[in-house]
Design a protein around this motif. Structure first.
Motif, PDB file in Angstrom:
ATOM      1  N   VAL A  50       0.855  -1.201   0.000  1.00  0.00           N
ATOM      2  CA  VAL A  50       0.000   0.000   0.000  1.00  0.00           C
ATOM      3  C   VAL A  50       0.890   1.249   0.000  1.00  0.00           C
ATOM      4  CG1 VAL A  50      -1.665   1.316   1.372  1.00  0.00           C
ATOM      5  CG2 VAL A  50      -1.963  -1.128   1.075  1.00  0.00           C
ATOM      6  N   ALA A  51       1.946   1.217   0.825  1.00  0.00           N
ATOM      7  CA  ALA A  51       2.862   2.365   0.901  1.00  0.00           C
ATOM      8  C   ALA A  51       3.512   2.612  -0.452  1.00  0.00           C
ATOM      9  CB  ALA A  51       3.919   2.095   1.971  1.00  0.00           C
ATOM     10  N   LEU A  52       3.903   1.510  -1.096  1.00  0.00           N
ATOM     11  CA  LEU A  52       4.516   1.625  -2.433  1.00  0.00           C
ATOM     12  C   LEU A  52       3.540   2.272  -3.417  1.00  0.00           C
ATOM     13  CD1 LEU A  52       6.545  -1.636  -3.069  1.00  0.00           C
ATOM     14  CD2 LEU A  52       7.306   0.723  -3.421  1.00  0.00           C
ATOM     15  N   GLY A  53       2.285   1.843  -3.339  1.00  0.00           N
ATOM     16  CA  GLY A  53       1.243   2.382  -4.214  1.00  0.00           C
ATOM     17  C   GLY A  53       1.116   3.885  -4.013  1.00  0.00           C
ATOM     18  N   ILE A  54       1.090   4.288  -2.726  1.00  0.00           N
ATOM     19  CA  ILE A  54       0.931   5.726  -2.428  1.00  0.00           C
ATOM     20  C   ILE A  54       2.158   6.506  -2.903  1.00  0.00           C
ATOM     21  CG2 ILE A  54       0.783   7.396  -0.526  1.00  0.00           C
ATOM     22  CD1 ILE A  54      -1.053   5.374   0.871  1.00  0.00           C
ATOM     23  N   SER A  55       3.351   5.906  -2.709  1.00  0.00           N
ATOM     24  CA  SER A  55       4.579   6.621  -3.105  1.00  0.00           C
ATOM     25  C   SER A  55       4.617   6.782  -4.622  1.00  0.00           C
ATOM     26  CB  SER A  55       5.815   5.898  -2.570  1.00  0.00           C
ATOM     27  OG  SER A  55       6.361   5.045  -3.528  1.00  0.00           O
ATOM     28  N   LYS A  56       4.117   5.774  -5.334  1.00  0.00           N
ATOM     29  CA  LYS A  56       4.082   5.882  -6.796  1.00  0.00           C
ATOM     30  C   LYS A  56       3.127   6.989  -7.206  1.00  0.00           C
ATOM     31  CE  LYS A  56       5.132   1.391  -8.641  1.00  0.00           C
ATOM     32  NZ  LYS A  56       4.463   0.131  -8.891  1.00  0.00           N
ATOM     33  N   TYR A  57       1.983   6.995  -6.500  1.00  0.00           N
ATOM     34  CA  TYR A  57       0.958   7.987  -6.830  1.00  0.00           C
ATOM     35  C   TYR A  57       1.475   9.395  -6.565  1.00  0.00           C
ATOM     36  CZ  TYR A  57      -3.574  10.339  -6.723  1.00  0.00           C
ATOM     37  OH  TYR A  57      -4.633  11.185  -6.954  1.00  0.00           O
ATOM     38  N   ASN A  58       2.211   9.567  -5.439  1.00  0.00           N
ATOM     39  CA  ASN A  58       2.725  10.891  -5.059  1.00  0.00           C
ATOM     40  C   ASN A  58       4.043  11.221  -5.746  1.00  0.00           C
ATOM     41  OD1 ASN A  58       0.643  11.296  -3.330  1.00  0.00           O
ATOM     42  ND2 ASN A  58       1.745  10.702  -1.473  1.00  0.00           N
ATOM     43  N   ASN A  59       4.645  10.143  -6.260  1.00  0.00           N
ATOM     44  CA  ASN A  59       5.986  10.291  -6.843  1.00  0.00           C
ATOM     45  C   ASN A  59       6.998  10.771  -5.809  1.00  0.00           C
ATOM     46  OD1 ASN A  59       7.574   9.781  -8.938  1.00  0.00           O
ATOM     47  ND2 ASN A  59       6.877  11.458 -10.251  1.00  0.00           N
ATOM     48  N   THR A  60       6.897  10.211  -4.608  1.00  0.00           N
ATOM     49  CA  THR A  60       7.873  10.551  -3.550  1.00  0.00           C
ATOM     50  C   THR A  60       8.486   9.235  -3.070  1.00  0.00           C
ATOM     51  OG1 THR A  60       6.038  10.439  -2.025  1.00  0.00           O
ATOM     52  CG2 THR A  60       6.792  12.643  -2.634  1.00  0.00           C
ATOM     53  N   PRO A  61       9.768   9.244  -2.694  1.00  0.00           N
ATOM     54  CA  PRO A  61      10.384   8.004  -2.226  1.00  0.00           C
ATOM     55  C   PRO A  61       9.888   7.642  -0.821  1.00  0.00           C
ATOM     56  CG  PRO A  61      11.928   9.799  -2.023  1.00  0.00           C
ATOM     57  CD  PRO A  61      10.698  10.396  -2.656  1.00  0.00           C
ATOM     58  N   ASN A  79       4.535   4.934   7.526  1.00  0.00           N
ATOM     59  CA  ASN A  79       5.144   6.241   7.268  1.00  0.00           C
ATOM     60  C   ASN A  79       5.421   6.355   5.764  1.00  0.00           C
ATOM     61  OD1 ASN A  79       6.518   8.570   7.594  1.00  0.00           O
ATOM     62  ND2 ASN A  79       8.370   7.642   8.454  1.00  0.00           N
ATOM     63  N   VAL A  80       4.739   7.297   5.079  1.00  0.00           N
ATOM     64  CA  VAL A  80       4.879   7.300   3.609  1.00  0.00           C
ATOM     65  C   VAL A  80       5.595   8.534   3.039  1.00  0.00           C
ATOM     66  CG1 VAL A  80       2.967   5.770   3.033  1.00  0.00           C
ATOM     67  CG2 VAL A  80       2.525   8.186   3.431  1.00  0.00           C
ATOM     68  N   ASN A  81       5.937   9.476   3.881  1.00  0.00           N
ATOM     69  CA  ASN A  81       6.697  10.631   3.392  1.00  0.00           C
ATOM     70  C   ASN A  81       5.969  11.434   2.325  1.00  0.00           C
ATOM     71  OD1 ASN A  81       8.937  10.934   4.851  1.00  0.00           O
ATOM     72  ND2 ASN A  81      10.344   9.866   3.439  1.00  0.00           N
ATOM     73  N   GLY A  82       4.677  11.513   2.374  1.00  0.00           N
ATOM     74  CA  GLY A  82       3.964  12.289   1.343  1.00  0.00           C
ATOM     75  C   GLY A  82       2.489  12.379   1.683  1.00  0.00           C
ATOM     76  N   GLN A  83       1.800  13.238   0.944  1.00  0.00           N
ATOM     77  CA  GLN A  83       0.353  13.427   1.161  1.00  0.00           C
ATOM     78  C   GLN A  83      -0.398  12.110   0.936  1.00  0.00           C
ATOM     79  OE1 GLN A  83      -1.404  15.929   2.166  1.00  0.00           O
ATOM     80  NE2 GLN A  83       0.188  17.524   2.231  1.00  0.00           N
ATOM     81  N   ILE A  84      -1.466  11.896   1.721  1.00  0.00           N
ATOM     82  CA  ILE A  84      -2.224  10.644   1.560  1.00  0.00           C
ATOM     83  C   ILE A  84      -3.675  10.977   1.219  1.00  0.00           C
ATOM     84  CG2 ILE A  84      -2.988   8.526   2.710  1.00  0.00           C
ATOM     85  CD1 ILE A  84      -0.540   8.964   4.620  1.00  0.00           C
ATOM     86  N   ASP A  85      -4.113  10.393   0.095  1.00  0.00           N
ATOM     87  CA  ASP A  85      -5.512  10.574  -0.274  1.00  0.00           C
ATOM     88  C   ASP A  85      -6.318   9.409   0.329  1.00  0.00           C
ATOM     89  OD1 ASP A  85      -7.265  11.712  -3.024  1.00  0.00           O
ATOM     90  OD2 ASP A  85      -7.934   9.959  -1.886  1.00  0.00           O
ATOM     91  N   ALA A  86      -7.278   9.720   1.194  1.00  0.00           N
ATOM     92  CA  ALA A  86      -8.020   8.682   1.941  1.00  0.00           C
ATOM     93  C   ALA A  86      -8.697   7.684   1.004  1.00  0.00           C
ATOM     94  CB  ALA A  86      -9.042   9.328   2.854  1.00  0.00           C
TER      95      ALA A  86
END
Ligand code: ADP
Length: 421
Positions: A50-61, A79-86
């Motif tokens: 899930v974290a990987l998915g969010i990082s891809k979406y945000n384009n943040t490592p 901890n995803v280091n970027g904005q999270i869309d619920a």
């Protein structure tokens, strides 16, 4: 069963119970632990994806360390280091959980660093694929993290228990076995106590009866032979009556107490070869003579019926069954004794047309002291020992005894004597 055997059975049984309980508990504990680890491992994979998915979406490592943190057994922070869309987070969680076949409800919250608030997302039901807001209200915050989401699996225990259903059923069966064993032990101990009480009672009775009877015997013998008494005809007659009746009573007491003391394994047989037909004929003739009526008939094929048996006990056995057949036949005293060949076996049957035995009592009539409750209708005396003795004699000879009976129609007692060659 002797005391030492019961003690050994108790000891081994208790040991077995303790062993079963310990092994079962350890086994369940281990299985639970294993399933818990398995669950944790799978959830880690899910959350990483899930974290990987969010990082891809945000384009943040993603952070290199501490990507997933676990608070209690069922609360995780990622901890995803970027904005999270619920919305995206919820979809990803569903997708990844389905991928690893974990269909357990979850709820999540997303941390908003600007307001320093953990914003509750949804409570997601797997079964109905629906979501409900406001289920668990407060999820914990994780300090030192800035962009993270929290997932809670409220039914984690239930999920693991469901996976362990087979183990739980086995554990339940083991508990049932233990309960059954304990119940059996209680019944055995109770029976043992009862039979000990019975034994004590019989021993006491033996003493209480025999001592006065022996004293009466000595005294009556003296009185009976005394010259003064011998000179008086009337007194001599009464003295003889006392003596004779005392002898009769003694032999009755002796007989009853001996049978009461008898156990299945305490009968000693003196086996000889004898003709069953001859023995039955002589007993029946004696009985008919005593009764002064031909109340007992014999039905028998021609020829000899040679068997191996203890003559004394077999004679007593036949007398006991005949006695009952006459005793429990009101006015319709009509008894038939038959001897027939049944293949290799010999069948000895005694049939009467008496009061019969109710179905529910049939199994119990061979028990020590058992008497069918006939209320006030049939005032027939007995000790409930006759058939107990008969059964012991049959068992010791290796014969089978059967009873067929119908109230008001009569009773048939059959003894199957196996091939005697
Ligand atoms: P008892 O001394 O009471 O006759 P038994 O052991 O011989 O003791 O028999 C046990 C019980 O079985 C009796 O009390 C009686 O109720 C029943 N019974 C035995 N034989 C017969 C029979 N032929 N007909 C009816 N009832 C019988």
């Amino acid at each position: 069963m002797s005391k030492s055997i019961i003690r050994k059975v108790l000891f081994l049984g208790t040991l077995a119970i303790v062993g079963i309980i310990v092994v079962q508990s350890y086994w369940l504990y281990k299985s639970w632990d294993l399933k818990d680890q398995e669950f944790n491992f799978s959830i880690n994979i899910v959350l990483r994806r899930v974290a990987l998915g969010i990082s891809k979406y945000n384009n943040t490592p993603l952070p290199k360390k501490n990507l997933i943190q676990r608070r209690s057994s069922n609360i995780y922070a990622v901890n995803v280091n970027g904005q999270i869309d619920a919305g995206i987070l919820e979809d990803l969680l569903y997708q990844e959980l389905i991928r690893v076949s974990i269909y357990t409800d979850f709820e999540y919250a997303v941390y908003n660093c600007e307001s320093d608030d953990l914003v509750y997302g949804n409570y997601c039901h797997f079964a109905e694929k629906t979501t409900h807001k406001n289920q668990n209200k407060l999820l914990p915050k994780f300090d030192k993290l800035t962009y993270y989401f929290v997932v809670h699996f409220p039914n984690r225990q239930g999920y693991i228990a469901n996976n362990l259903i087979n183990n739980l059923i086995l554990a339940f069966l083991a508990v049932l076995t233990v309960l059954f064993f304990s119940f059996s032990m209680i019944v055995i101990l109770r029976q043992k106590k009862q039979s000990e009480l019975q034994k004590d009672f019989i021993n006491n009775m033996t003493h209480e009866f025999k001592t006065p009877l022996a004293s009466i015997k000595i005294a009556s013998e003296y009185i009976k032979n005394n010259n003064t008494i011998l000179n008086d005809q009337k007194l001599a007659k009464y003295a003889n009556i006392i003596y004779d009746q005392n002898e009769r009573l003694s032999s009755q007491v002796e007989r009853v107490l001996n049978i009461a003391k008898l156990e299945n394994d305490s009968l000693r047989l003196e086996i000889t070869k004898l003709d069953l037909k001859e023995l039955v004929e002589s007993i029946v003739n004696d009985e008919n003579l005593r009764l002064q009526k031909q109340l007992i008939k014999i039905e028998c094929e021609n020829g000899q019926f040679l068997i191996n048996a203890d003559e004394l006990h077999l004679t007593n056995l036949i007398y006991n069954i005949l006695d009952n057949a006459l005793k429990y036949s009101d006015n319709n005293k009509d008894v038939t004794v038959s001897i027939t060949n049944r293949g290799n076996n010999i069948l000895l049957a005694i049939q009467d047309r008496g009061i019969g035995i109710p179905q529910e009592d049939l199994k119990k009539i061979f028990e020590k002291f058992y008497r069918v409750d006939t209320g006030d209708r049939h005032d027939v005396k007995g000790f409930g020992l006759g058939l107990y003795y008969v059964k012991i004699v049959c068992n010791n000879h290796g014969w089978t005894i059967n009873v067929e009976s119908k109230p008001n129609f009569g009773t048939k007692i059959s003894i199957i004597i196996p091939d005697q060659k």
